[in-house]
Design an enzyme around this catalytic site. Sequence first.
Site, PDB file in Angstrom:
ATOM      1  N   GLU A 271      37.018  49.102  33.402  1.00 12.27           N
ATOM      2  CA  GLU A 271      37.775  48.055  34.055  1.00 12.27           C
ATOM      3  C   GLU A 271      39.411  48.487  33.753  1.00 12.27           C
ATOM      4  OE1 GLU A 271      39.301  43.904  33.067  1.00 12.27           O
ATOM      5  OE2 GLU A 271      37.484  43.813  32.649  1.00 12.27           O
ATOM      6  N   CYS A 305      44.734  41.243  33.520  1.00  9.92           N
ATOM      7  CA  CYS A 305      44.571  42.272  34.523  1.00  9.92           C
ATOM      8  C   CYS A 305      44.305  41.151  36.082  1.00  9.92           C
ATOM      9  CB  CYS A 305      43.756  43.089  34.489  1.00  9.92           C
ATOM     10  SG  CYS A 305      44.154  44.238  33.188  1.00  9.92           S
TER      11      CYS A 305
END
Length: 501
Positions: A271, A305
């Site tokens: 990720e 994020c």
Amino acid sequence: MHTGGLIVDPGSNKGPHMIESYLLKHLAGYIDGQWVEADSGETAEVFNPANSKQLAAIPYMKAAETKRAIAAAKAALPHVPDVATRREWLEDMRDALLDEKEEIGRILCLEHGKPWKEAQGEVEYAASFFDYHAGMMEEALAPEVLPQKAKDCTWTVHKRSIGVAGLITPWNFPIGMIAKKIAPAIAAGCPTVTKPATETPLTMIAMFQLMHERLDLPKGMVNLVMGSSKDIGGELMSSPDVPMISFTGSTGVGQLLIEQSKDWVKKLGLELGGNAPFIVLDDADLDSAADHLIANKFRGGGQTCVCANRIYVQSSVYDEFSKKVIDRVKALKVGDGMDEDVNVGPLINAAGFDKVKDHVQDALSKGAKLEVGKHPDELDSDKSLFYSPTVITDVTHDMKCCTDETFGPLVPLIKFDTDEEALKLGNQTEFGLASYVFGKDEARAHKIIANLHFGHCGFNTGTGPAAHAPFGGMLQSGVGREGGHDGLMEYIELQTVPSAD
């Protein structure tokens, strides 16, 4: 004045430290069921970004300790118990986290800076991953007998543990990110070697203390090493005994891991970075969109994020929406996360602070207007890591705040005219992690959503991932998924067994 993070400091970590907690009995790593110091005796200092005071000194480990952790994890493989026992471990960890959410949240707040209430919410989020995997693992891991027969055989697909998994987590969600990884790893029967971020290791130590006290784990089932990213990561990547690596962090480091994985053809779950568009159409509920934007953007001080990085607003509602956002941002309270009613804490370190400052300076130099927040000339990371929540208007796509992920409390408002323009601008990035669309016409909104190249797309919500749903990125935002059935399968190898009838 030190600006947070972690500094190597030769010496023992057994001396006095500022943070006191019954969950931090051992400021140490955890290998083969034992709390351990660094071989070199080196320690690293952990600081509170709200006041730059030292919280603790922890071991600064390198390759040798990592090798032993890998060996311990490998030795645990034959002793991994059945699914029912592993389910009980997950249930016990769920309960332990919920029992201790206030204290873990306090530790998290002190080392990260996010408000204590928000930190407790992260602990609940972490617990949800243990709860979800406990509830679904027996059915998900059961052998599947395929209904079709071929070649005079019955075909069965078995779900086998992939083996030892290396887990590398970031600082922005000190317990949420490890829960996403270690819960499915335990469910799948994978012993683990975990490396926390150097800025926020204390929350991880507290979680390992709970596992040590409350779970009857085989020695080596879970291991904790902290210190040198280069040495620890290098050892995890070079070892043939670690077939799977799960990493959350920057795209640059993810690309390096891809390169390093080739010798042993490791499975990677990555990720990586984001640059999330937040699209407000002219038929959107503007109050709801503004509320969701504030909750999304300022979670963790904007250091996530999945938080909105580029806010696109249709021209006809741009002024009205901008005013709603400005009013809400003005009402935010900035301060030490342990203080009551604080909405936004400090940034993690000077580098993060200076990046936000640079993005604002760049935008203002190119014609953006400062609506809320201090002028960057008034801000100095050497004096404080509290960055004033900032709103800028008249933003254009050549500004750094559009081309790069800011990772801080900055709201850049960008005007667009047509749906086609919004889609084009939203996709104008190499990243594809999270995105958001607000509008009342579902067919219109879903036409945009279907053409956005992002793994997560909120429709009339700014919410991030949940334990029961797969989450991950497209393009340079990563590979693989965390959460849901797909997240469990990251730690599984499928073995197909045809049996002669």
